[in-house]
Write a protein that holds these residues in place. Sequence first.
Motif, mmCIF file in Angstrom:
data_model
loop_
_atom_site.group_PDB
_atom_site.id
_atom_site.type_symbol
_atom_site.label_atom_id
_atom_site.label_comp_id
_atom_site.label_asym_id
_atom_site.label_seq_id
_atom_site.Cartn_x
_atom_site.Cartn_y
_atom_site.Cartn_z
ATOM 1 N N LYS B 117 0.818 -1.231 0.000
ATOM 2 C CA LYS B 117 0.000 0.000 0.000
ATOM 3 C C LYS B 117 0.844 1.271 0.000
ATOM 4 O O LYS B 117 0.355 2.334 -0.362
ATOM 5 C CB LYS B 117 -0.900 0.013 1.246
ATOM 6 N N THR B 118 2.082 1.188 0.460
ATOM 7 C CA THR B 118 2.908 2.405 0.520
ATOM 8 C C THR B 118 4.020 2.427 -0.528
ATOM 9 O O THR B 118 4.504 3.491 -0.869
ATOM 10 C CB THR B 118 3.571 2.572 1.908
ATOM 11 N N ASP B 119 4.430 1.247 -1.014
ATOM 12 C CA ASP B 119 5.627 1.194 -1.866
ATOM 13 C C ASP B 119 5.411 0.698 -3.296
ATOM 14 O O ASP B 119 6.295 0.889 -4.143
ATOM 15 C CB ASP B 119 6.683 0.258 -1.233
ATOM 16 N N PRO B 121 3.957 0.659 -7.029
ATOM 17 C CA PRO B 121 3.450 1.732 -7.885
ATOM 18 C C PRO B 121 2.144 1.396 -8.607
ATOM 19 O O PRO B 121 2.135 1.121 -9.806
ATOM 20 C CB PRO B 121 4.596 1.967 -8.869
ATOM 21 N N PHE B 122 1.055 1.404 -7.824
ATOM 22 C CA PHE B 122 -0.297 1.257 -8.373
ATOM 23 C C PHE B 122 -1.097 2.507 -7.984
ATOM 24 O O PHE B 122 -0.902 3.051 -6.892
ATOM 25 C CB PHE B 122 -1.014 0.039 -7.761
ATOM 26 N N TRP B 123 -1.998 2.917 -8.873
ATOM 27 C CA TRP B 123 -2.865 4.057 -8.569
ATOM 28 C C TRP B 123 -4.287 3.729 -8.994
ATOM 29 O O TRP B 123 -4.512 3.271 -10.114
ATOM 30 C CB TRP B 123 -2.390 5.312 -9.298
ATOM 31 N N LYS B 124 -5.220 4.009 -8.091
ATOM 32 C CA LYS B 124 -6.634 3.730 -8.380
ATOM 33 C C LYS B 124 -7.353 5.007 -8.806
ATOM 34 O O LYS B 124 -7.312 6.011 -8.101
ATOM 35 C CB LYS B 124 -7.330 3.216 -7.111
ATOM 36 N N LYS B 125 -8.022 4.927 -9.935
ATOM 37 C CA LYS B 125 -8.911 6.011 -10.347
ATOM 38 C C LYS B 125 -10.316 5.456 -10.310
ATOM 39 O O LYS B 125 -10.649 4.537 -11.069
ATOM 40 C CB LYS B 125 -8.560 6.486 -11.761
ATOM 41 N N TRP B 134 -9.267 10.341 -8.625
ATOM 42 C CA TRP B 134 -8.118 9.572 -8.159
ATOM 43 C C TRP B 134 -8.279 9.327 -6.658
ATOM 44 O O TRP B 134 -8.589 10.244 -5.902
ATOM 45 C CB TRP B 134 -6.806 10.328 -8.419
ATOM 46 N N VAL B 135 -8.060 8.100 -6.245
ATOM 47 C CA VAL B 135 -8.138 7.784 -4.817
ATOM 48 C C VAL B 135 -7.009 8.510 -4.094
ATOM 49 O O VAL B 135 -5.889 8.597 -4.597
ATOM 50 C CB VAL B 135 -8.024 6.261 -4.597
ATOM 51 N N GLU B 136 -7.344 9.067 -2.935
ATOM 52 C CA GLU B 136 -6.308 9.746 -2.141
ATOM 53 C C GLU B 136 -5.541 8.728 -1.313
ATOM 54 O O GLU B 136 -6.115 7.796 -0.755
ATOM 55 C CB GLU B 136 -6.950 10.768 -1.198
ATOM 56 N N SER B 137 -4.247 8.951 -1.223
ATOM 57 C CA SER B 137 -3.404 8.060 -0.429
ATOM 58 C C SER B 137 -3.775 8.156 1.037
ATOM 59 O O SER B 137 -4.117 9.219 1.537
ATOM 60 C CB SER B 137 -1.949 8.457 -0.616
ATOM 61 N N MET B 139 -1.604 7.188 3.268
ATOM 62 C CA MET B 139 -0.298 7.076 3.936
ATOM 63 C C MET B 139 -0.282 7.936 5.180
ATOM 64 O O MET B 139 -0.743 9.057 5.166
ATOM 65 C CB MET B 139 0.800 7.576 2.991
ATOM 66 N N ARG B 140 0.310 7.350 6.195
ATOM 67 C CA ARG B 140 0.462 8.097 7.433
ATOM 68 C C ARG B 140 1.586 9.103 7.282
ATOM 69 O O ARG B 140 2.618 8.817 6.733
ATOM 70 C CB ARG B 140 0.797 7.159 8.604
#
Lengths: 140, 140, 82, 82
Positions: B117-119, B121-125, B134-137, B139-140
């Motif tokens: 989930k953090t490393d 390289p996938f991106w959800k639209k 675009w889905v927002e990350s 990440m903490r």
Amino acid sequence: MVVVVQQADFDLNQEYQTLIEGNQTDGAVVTFCGLVRDFNQGHEIIGLTLEHYPAMTLKALEKIEAEARERWTLGRVTIIHRVGDLDLGDQIVFVGVSSRHRKDAYAASQFIMDTLKTDAPFWKKERTTTGPRWVESEMR
Amino acid sequence: MVVVVQQADFDLNQEYQTLIEGNQTDGAVVTFCGLVRDFNQGHEIIGLTLEHYPAMTLKALEKIEAEARERWTLGRVTIIHRVGDLDLGDQIVFVGVSSRHRKDAYAASQFIMDTLKTDAPFWKKERTTTGPRWVESEMR
Amino acid sequence: MIKILFFAQLKETLDCCELELDGDGIAEVKDIIELLSQRGVVWAKALNAEKLMMAVNQDLAKANTQVNDGDEVAFFPPVTGG
Amino acid sequence: MIKILFFAQLKETLDCCELELDGDGIAEVKDIIELLSQRGVVWAKALNAEKLMMAVNQDLAKANTQVNDGDEVAFFPPVTGG
């Protein structure tokens, strides 16, 4: 909630379908399958017999499931534990949890297995290459 | 080790068989399935498109798998991530881990998902009822 | 030459998925950011976003990661797979 | 009457899976343990094992858990399911 104690085997895919069918809310599904492994506590295993306390087992598992639901946001939960004679490689236990949240699904699944291991009245008697033996508890 | 990035769907039961077939050492199998859920970050979802960085995705997943193996005693590990157009309820990601030890299987499975989930390289639209986004990350 | 790639929102914002740069004067990733930022305010803002992620030869990198001629450098927003 | 059950190793050690006791004089689980320990050294040793588990009416219990007439009380070694 599905909580079952049975002699018969279970089918992972069928259990997975029960967790997700018509369930568009939960994006995370964690399953645990426990199997009879070949080597345990220094003994070579041929198979094992699972004894239980029939009047108590379902009640104990339902209590564990209820406690998991209190602690985490869960969708569907299934717990299946087999009893009777099992062979090497056979499935013993299934825990399936669906949730909106990945972390909840993992935490609840692990909690259910941990608590099942300390609180649910099952006992394993292994058939080993050097004779039968009761499995020793690994309780801390 | 099986690490796959594909458009095609996957079958949980088939992946489970790959983890346990001829494997009598590992008594614990933990699987994670991620699915397209109906509601995310306040938006009603119709489906989503998964973009990735083709030259890097496999490498990133293999690195995560190798790191998990360094930290825990694992048997077999499978990571499958889908890309392209997916609909509501579709499977997105599979992580399967077998181990002699229940706690190792759980910890490694969760680590792989967290790190993916953090490393990776996938991106959800998402296709939502109010248009694409675009889905927002998270990440903490 | 250094190959530069952009993904997801960043690709849409810049309306560019790939370009090539002469390697001269480029020692670290931040040199690329500086160079591309001269393309205008859209580029400058997007490439200096706090959460921007980057990779050199398909490994996650930082602004001070070394870059050599022939490398592939990618910029992208925080990942959202899984 | 109080129904007493034994499981697994304990059942084998005592060569007994079930028995019934008159409820008179039994207020807590430990009263049952004390009573049954009088059956001999095997019983006394097995029922006073440090890790012995017990249940009253199918709920995990302790030595000081209350017992009433008509209850079902079970004794067993640490569980090993899962």
